[in-house]
Design a protein around this motif. Structure first.
Motif, mmCIF file in Angstrom:
data_model
loop_
_atom_site.group_PDB
_atom_site.id
_atom_site.type_symbol
_atom_site.label_atom_id
_atom_site.label_comp_id
_atom_site.label_asym_id
_atom_site.label_seq_id
_atom_site.Cartn_x
_atom_site.Cartn_y
_atom_site.Cartn_z
ATOM 1 N N TYR A 56 44.518 26.572 39.498
ATOM 2 C CA TYR A 56 45.659 26.873 38.628
ATOM 3 C C TYR A 56 46.296 25.583 38.104
ATOM 4 N N ARG A 57 46.389 24.579 38.978
ATOM 5 C CA ARG A 57 46.991 23.315 38.556
ATOM 6 C C ARG A 57 46.181 22.661 37.435
ATOM 7 N N ASP A 58 44.856 22.828 37.474
ATOM 8 C CA ASP A 58 44.022 22.280 36.401
ATOM 9 C C ASP A 58 44.268 23.008 35.079
ATOM 10 N N VAL A 59 44.460 24.340 35.164
ATOM 11 C CA VAL A 59 44.787 25.108 33.953
ATOM 12 C C VAL A 59 46.166 24.682 33.438
ATOM 13 N N GLU A 60 47.094 24.488 34.373
ATOM 14 C CA GLU A 60 48.454 24.059 34.023
ATOM 15 C C GLU A 60 48.422 22.718 33.292
ATOM 16 N N GLU A 61 47.593 21.802 33.777
ATOM 17 C CA GLU A 61 47.472 20.488 33.140
ATOM 18 C C GLU A 61 46.897 20.611 31.727
ATOM 19 N N ALA A 62 45.907 21.486 31.578
ATOM 20 C CA ALA A 62 45.323 21.710 30.248
ATOM 21 C C ALA A 62 46.347 22.345 29.310
ATOM 22 N N ALA A 63 47.213 23.211 29.868
ATOM 23 C CA ALA A 63 48.261 23.853 29.051
ATOM 24 C C ALA A 63 49.266 22.822 28.547
ATOM 25 N N VAL A 64 49.603 21.854 29.398
ATOM 26 C CA VAL A 64 50.533 20.783 28.977
ATOM 27 C C VAL A 64 49.949 20.034 27.786
ATOM 28 N N ALA A 65 48.657 19.686 27.868
ATOM 29 C CA ALA A 65 48.001 18.966 26.774
ATOM 30 C C ALA A 65 47.952 19.831 25.513
ATOM 31 N N ALA A 66 47.736 21.141 25.682
ATOM 32 C CA ALA A 66 47.669 22.044 24.529
ATOM 33 C C ALA A 66 49.036 22.188 23.862
ATOM 34 N N ARG A 67 50.099 22.240 24.663
ATOM 35 C CA ARG A 67 51.459 22.339 24.087
ATOM 36 C C ARG A 67 51.764 21.131 23.224
ATOM 37 N N GLU A 68 51.262 19.967 23.636
ATOM 38 C CA GLU A 68 51.488 18.758 22.845
ATOM 39 C C GLU A 68 50.802 18.843 21.482
ATOM 40 N N LYS A 69 49.802 19.726 21.379
ATOM 41 C CA LYS A 69 49.106 19.922 20.102
ATOM 42 C C LYS A 69 49.685 21.078 19.296
ATOM 43 N N GLY A 70 50.782 21.701 19.848
ATOM 44 C CA GLY A 70 51.453 22.751 19.082
ATOM 45 C C GLY A 70 51.258 24.156 19.593
ATOM 46 N N TYR A 71 50.515 24.331 20.665
ATOM 47 C CA TYR A 71 50.311 25.669 21.224
ATOM 48 C C TYR A 71 51.588 26.162 21.918
ATOM 49 N N ASP A 72 51.793 27.471 21.857
ATOM 50 C CA ASP A 72 52.885 28.115 22.586
ATOM 51 C C ASP A 72 52.256 28.847 23.771
ATOM 52 N N ILE A 73 52.496 28.341 24.976
ATOM 53 C CA ILE A 73 51.796 28.871 26.153
ATOM 54 C C ILE A 73 52.780 29.175 27.268
ATOM 55 N N ARG A 74 52.723 30.392 27.782
ATOM 56 C CA ARG A 74 53.448 30.778 28.997
ATOM 57 C C ARG A 74 52.399 31.036 30.071
#
Length: 755
Positions: free
Chosen positions: A70-88
């Motif tokens: 889960y932490r690896d997915v969380e880290e990928a989500a942080v990087a994706a948010r920086e590219k403009g993704y809206d992720i919960r």
């Protein structure tokens, strides 16, 4: 907002994804999370691939699985948010059992299977044995790599809580030292063995000390030192034995084979050992580690998340910086990150430590002796780390809250925690949880499935025979027809001829891999050649040549290890192709058999295809020295001759001055180097071909000797069962009972591995 449910099982390496409640067809899509592919290999691209599939950048994601994943997915989500993704993002795995507990249960189940005489027949299979070996191999390797003066031995001593390894300023690691964790020896010192180059034990002692290791290290016939004792810095585990290897470092050994240990550990794509790469923040870029770090950068780019986690960059000797003198820790770490980024390592994870502080604290805590110098240094560091908040190394470490909690729950002193060493050790523990343990569970599960597959194939044949036995006359006729076809050779001669003809024809991907390594080597040579330009004094030219020889040797070692990796991959490719070709051959044998009972035919065909081909190659089959034909020309070359350097030219004041034209020098001598290296490249290709030849000859030997024998035994069994229906019924009942037992065991395994 698209609702996404991700269920990832690291033990079975399975991923399920639901989009708005509907199960996604992963295999039919372009999603990278295919069966058998670990999350860490695809998680970096997860959100971009979801965007392509779902046409959205807005997601509500529920993740079902282990916290580490889960932490690896969380880290990928942080990087994706920086590219403009809206992720919960939410984790739905709070009630999941710890991985250590699962491994204990899996090992217990598998021990029961291995001890059960009913399953002995199916356990005796080379592929099953290989998976079992991997599952029960409890050793986990950590290689400590550093150039000189980085405090590598001090760091290992800190993990041991003992002044065991020599820690001098010169190149003290002349041999390879391996330290095997044994928690039962806590407080009882260390035992050691001195081994020669062939692995023979030259000396063995209980309670080895620093003085013992200095003595052993100084003996010319010492190739390796094995030490056993308690590594106090890591967590105790029932099913994992930590093995720390103190490597000689890339430029820190006179023995070429010792130097290869470092490169092999870094390039090892199978076991993927953890690498602690120790940097000295006060001497960045002056220890000739550029080539090694560039290679690590390349591996990280190709290997995804796990490759990033596998290389841990440790900045040691942080205690030499004093904030009172304006030496800021953040600035120091910024220079380290910049240095690594310039060598191609993107977003490097840097862990600052004071190994010396941790070493002295742990030695003092167990009542060990500190030197006068150590006592004075410890007093000074206690003041520094207690008075300066910025000297708490943990605040700079890129770790999860779980890792921080684990460190704080160990009941350690604040000062020891501030040294950074306990957190670094927790990073090692975390890597074991995330990668080593799930892979071992996966191997055990794969071995178990292989056992079930063999039993099912045998049972299917017996069931088909039982089903067809109502018409004994027709069944006997069918079996006789197949036997006659077998006696005519089953077309195996043509198959053998085809195999023999393919011995010298390598697979395309192997050829490409060989060409790639050769191209990298030739490119490195050209790069060195470009540095030879202009004129230089004899002294300057000598320094230049000495540096170039070191560089050439380092490139050479890297090339050798890369060719070894090509060899291993070639073996796997060839083995898989031979197995596929064999199954295709058996399939073709039955394609023109008309009129035979389909169930019986399928059962016999599956039994033939399940034969254990034993296509494994051992070190005894082919020696890696074959690849090193050109070694003597490169590493002990006389491709430069100091007495030929000097020329004369007239300068303005008409005095004579000796000089070297570097460009002309390289032009004159580079053909000799190129020729030597070409020999290495050619030898590598021959080495791979030789390994391939051995596998094909082993397959030919199987077809010539074992196939007919096994086929004959199979048909003898079939004829006996056809002749004695009572025997067939009894064996079928026994197989069904065995299958029922295995199904029950599999249900237990599935429950243990459920996420």
């Amino acid at each position: 907002m698209v609702s996404i449910d991700i269920v990832y099982n690291p033990f079975k390496v399975e991923t399920l994804i639901k989009e708005n409640g509907r199960l996604m067809d992963i295999e039919g899509s372009k999603m990278p999370c295919k069966p058998g592919v670990r999350l860490q290999e695809w998680v970096d691209n997860l959100f971009d691939e979801l965007d392509k599939t779902c046409n959205s950048q807005s997601y509500e994601i529920n993740f079902h699985g282990l916290e580490a994943d889960y932490r690896d997915v969380e880290e990928a989500a942080v990087a994706a948010r920086e590219k403009g993704y809206d992720i919960r993002l939410q984790w739905q795995g709070q009630a999941i059992a710890p991985i250590d507990e699962r491994l204990d249960q899996v090992m217990q189940i598998f021990s029961e299977v291995r001890q059960d005489a009913r399953f002995e027949k199916w356990l005796n299979n080379s592929e099953v044995e290989k998976k079992i070996e991997s599952a029960f191999d409890s050793d986990f390797d950590v290689y400590v790599v550093a150039t000189m003066s980085s405090g590598k031995s001090t760091l290992i001593n800190a993990m041991l809580g003992n002044n065991l390894l020599p820690a001098l300023n010169e190149a003290t690691t002349a041999t390879i030292a391996r330290i095997f964790d044994n928690d039962a020896m806590c407080g009882k010192g260390f035992n050691g063995r001195r081994l020669g180059s062939s692995g023979d034990v030259l000396d063995e002692r209980r309670h080895v000390t620093l003085e013992t290791l200095v003595e052993w290290n100084g003996k010319k016939d010492t190739a390796r030192i094995d030490i056993e004792g308690d590594i106090v810095g890591v967590r105790q585990r029932e099913n994992v034995r930590l093995v720390i290897t103190d490597t000689p470092g890339p430029n820190n050994s006179q023995d070429q084979d010792h130097k290869l240990v470092t490169y092999r550990a870094i390039e090892d794509g199978t076991r993927r050992p953890l690498i602690l790469y120790i940097l000295n923040a006060t001497q960045l870029g002056i220890n000739d580690d550029k080539l090694l770090l560039e290679e690590i950068a390349s591996l990280i780019k190709k290997g995804g998340k796990q490759a990033r986690d596998r290389f841990v960059f440790v900045v040691n000797k942080m205690d030499v910086f004093d904030p009172e003198k304006g030496e800021h820790i953040e600035a120091v770490l910024g220079r380290v990150r910049k240095y690594l980024q310039e060598l191609g390592i993107e977003e490097p994870r840097v862990y600052p430590v004071s190994a010396n502080l941790a070493r002295m604290l742990r030695v003092r805590d167990v009542g060990g002796a500190l030197t006068r110098n150590d006592r004075g240094e410890l007093n000074k560091l206690e003041d520094l780390f207690n008075e300066e908040p910025c000297m708490d190394m943990t605040q700079y470490m890129p770790v999860s809250e779980k890792v921080r909690r684990g460190v704080n729950d160990r009941g350690l002193s604040d000062l020891l925690i501030k040294s950074g060493m306990p957190t670094l050790e927790a990073v090692v523990d975390d890597y074991i949880d995330r990668y080593a343990l799930p892979i071992r569970v996966e191997r055990a599960y794969e071995a178990f499935l292989a056992i079930i597959a063999q039993l099912q194939a045998e049972m299917a044949l017996d069931e088909a025979l039982a089903e067809a036995s109502h018409n004994v006359a027709q069944l006997e006729k069918d079996v006789a027809a197949l036997k006659e076809k077998a006696e005519q050779g089953f077309g195996t001669q043509a198959y053998r001829d085809e195999l023999e003809a393919s011995i010298d024809t390598m697979e395309g991907e192997t050829i490409n891999a060989l060409h790639k390594v050769r191209s990298e080597g030739e490119s490195a040579l050209r790069k060195i050649g470009k540095e030879f330009s202009g004129e230089a004094s004899i002294k300057a030219a000598g320094r230049k040549l000495e540096a170039s020889v070191k560089q050439l040797e380092e490139i050479y070692e890297m090339i050798v290890v890369k060719y070894e990796e090509v060899f291993k991959k070639s073996q796997e490719v060839t083995k898989n192709r031979l197995e596929q070709d064999y199954k295709a051959h058996v399939e073709s044998v039955f394609s023109d058999v008309a009129g035979i009972n389909f169930g019986v035919m399928e059962g016999i065909k599956n039994s033939l295809q399940a034969f254990d081909l034993k296509l494994r190659i051992s070190k005894e089959d082919i020696a890696t020295r074959d690849i090193e034909v050109g070694r003597s020309k490169v590493s002990v070359s006389t491709w430069y001759k100091p007495w030929t350097w000097g020329k004369t030219k007239t300068v303005i004041d008409y005095e004579q001055e000796e000089y070297v034209d570097l460009g002309e020098y390289w032009e004159n001598h580079s053909p000799e180097i190129t020729e030597s290296w070409s020999g290495v490249f050619e030898a590598a290709g021959q080495h791979v071909k030789e390994g391939r030849r051995i596998l094909i000859e082993r397959m030919l030997e199987f077809m010539s000797r074992e196939f007919d024998v096994r086929f004959g035994k199979l048909f003898a069994d079939i004829e006996a069962k056809v002749a004695d229906k009572g025997k067939l019924d009894r064996e079928l009942a026994m197989l069904r009972e065995h299958k029922q037992a295995l199904d029950a065991i599999r249900d237990r395994l599935d429950k243990v591995l459920d996420v």
